[in-house]
Scaffold this active site. Sequence first.
Site, short mmCIF file in Angstrom:
data_model
loop_
_atom_site.label_atom_id
_atom_site.label_comp_id
_atom_site.label_asym_id
_atom_site.label_seq_id
_atom_site.Cartn_x
_atom_site.Cartn_y
_atom_site.Cartn_z
N PRO A 100 7.84 8.03 0.67
CA PRO A 100 7.47 6.83 -0.27
C PRO A 100 6.91 5.08 -0.02
CG PRO A 100 9.81 8.18 -0.01
CD PRO A 100 9.16 8.02 1.06
N ARG A 143 4.43 3.53 -2.45
CA ARG A 143 4.54 3.30 -3.93
C ARG A 143 6.14 3.30 -5.03
NH1 ARG A 143 -0.93 3.03 -6.19
NH2 ARG A 143 -1.57 4.38 -4.98
N CYS A 203 -16.07 -15.92 -6.31
CA CYS A 203 -17.37 -15.97 -6.79
C CYS A 203 -17.83 -14.14 -6.68
CB CYS A 203 -18.28 -17.05 -5.35
SG CYS A 203 -17.79 -18.47 -6.48
N1 LLP Z 1 2.96 8.25 4.32
C1 LLP Z 1 1.13 7.95 4.58
C2 LLP Z 1 0.44 8.83 6.09
C3 LLP Z 1 0.34 7.63 3.66
O1 LLP Z 1 -1.03 7.19 4.34
C4 LLP Z 1 0.63 7.24 2.89
C5 LLP Z 1 -0.39 5.90 2.11
C6 LLP Z 1 2.27 6.99 2.42
C7 LLP Z 1 3.13 7.30 3.99
C8 LLP Z 1 2.61 6.25 0.91
O2 LLP Z 1 1.93 6.65 0.40
P1 LLP Z 1 2.53 6.35 -1.19
O3 LLP Z 1 4.13 6.95 -1.74
O4 LLP Z 1 2.68 4.48 -1.56
O5 LLP Z 1 1.72 7.18 -2.57
N2 LLP Z 1 -3.91 1.07 -0.99
C9 LLP Z 1 -3.95 2.45 -2.09
C10 LLP Z 1 -2.65 3.55 -1.82
C11 LLP Z 1 -3.79 3.23 -0.97
C12 LLP Z 1 -2.45 4.66 0.33
C13 LLP Z 1 -2.34 5.40 1.41
N3 LLP Z 1 -1.35 5.64 2.59
C14 LLP Z 1 -4.21 2.33 -3.62
O6 LLP Z 1 -3.38 1.28 -3.57
O7 LLP Z 1 -3.73 3.20 -4.66
#
Ligand code: LLP
Length: 428
Positions: A279, A281, A347
């Site tokens: 996790p 986010r 810009c």
């Molecule tokens: N594990 C892997 C293999 C991942 O690729 C990711 C996120 C995570 C875990 C973590 O995911 P989370 O628990 O944070 O959802 N920049 C985008 C999100 C890109 C996520 C990339 N991989 C945004 O701002 O929403």
Amino acid sequence: MKEAFEGFAYRNGELYCDDAPVAEICERYGTPLYIYSHAALTGRFRRLREAFSGVDATICYSVKSNSNIAVIRALAQEGAGADIVSVGELRRALSAGVDPQKIVFAGVGKTEAEIAEALDAGILAFAVESAPEAYAVGRAAEKAGKRAPITLRINPDVDAKTHRHTTTGKKGVKFGVDIDAAPRLFKELENHAHLDVCGAHIHLGSPVTTIEAYESAMDKAVALIAKLRDNGSRSLRLLNMGGGLPIVYKDETELDLNEYARVMMDGAAKVGCRLALEPGRYISGNSGILCARVLYRKETGHKTFIIVDGAMNDLIRPSFYGSWHEIRPVELREREIETVDVVGPICESGDFLAKDRSLPRMEAGETLAIFSAGAYGFVMSSNYNSRPRAAEAMTIGGEALLIRERETLDDLTRGERIPEILLDGKES
Ligand code: LLP
């Protein structure tokens, strides 16, 4: 204040992060400024840990969501591992004191140097994403006289209904190995003398808003592991189910943690595997805000623009994904509500933090807080338009401590040079 924005609250009309007044923190460190609540970060991690209490689950905080070493350190102190995708993130995790045996390394393009360094650090597992990459890990392990622990990342073809940029578990994306092709590759890799094929890895995307998507991925993982065992696999012991837990930005609902944990724990128990989770986010997202100061009000007749000193280079999510981030004044007072665009100084018209947003009337010099900015905020920032990247602070109780200095103008040109041939002789 939304309940989801724990760590942030108004007291007598003033926004606080934990017990520190946000206006004062901005005064001290300047804007644009990221501020993270230690209590929110650790509280959310603990809640997750508690949902998995009683089982041997390794919660690998996804460092890509917020990789400041103080953030990683705060979580490592609570027992978090790390999900990394580069040697840069490996070094951050190690310098923050994460136990290497709780580090998993994903990503489709690990280089030889990155593999060697992670092998040397003694990480828990490489989440391998293709056959050629698995062989590269095998070669590095042979060179080092080791056996490299690997999980094979499976693409389960489950539609998690995420933004197309963040969907990773559907056919046609670059991630993982097609689930139908996986058994053959497992068999092949299990015969490699320098690979210890210790499990499987699935990450569906981010954010995953339904428990059904996780259930369906888990069912596929369980069926796959059972099939591999029938085919003679004996070394599978780790099931890494990735990250993706959603947070509240606007009116979303979080998943029920206990229900999520139940799906994960039941699945892992069926195949007798230790669980790993990634996790990001969920832990960092709502634990941080971006503060920006209003530079000008620009009234065009048909539209009012609130021009602030934070921009798309500081927080790209609204421009890039069309994401909604709650915006509030740092100091509340009686005022009219108006519909405005909140934009930065960059810009291009794509530079906005909010469009057609109902906000209390903001005057030049006032500070805004942009919520849910703790994940994929600072880490995705850039120097576009030669803007130094923002500073970062963390509150611990009533103390607000600087955890990253603001970049300087000199930092911007560090490493650049004008080749001699372009000099006209006047410069020394
Ligand atoms: N594990 C892997 C293999 C991942 O690729 C990711 C996120 C995570 C875990 C973590 O995911 P989370 O628990 O944070 O959802 N920049 C985008 C999100 C890109 C996520 C990339 N991989 C945004 O701002 O929403």
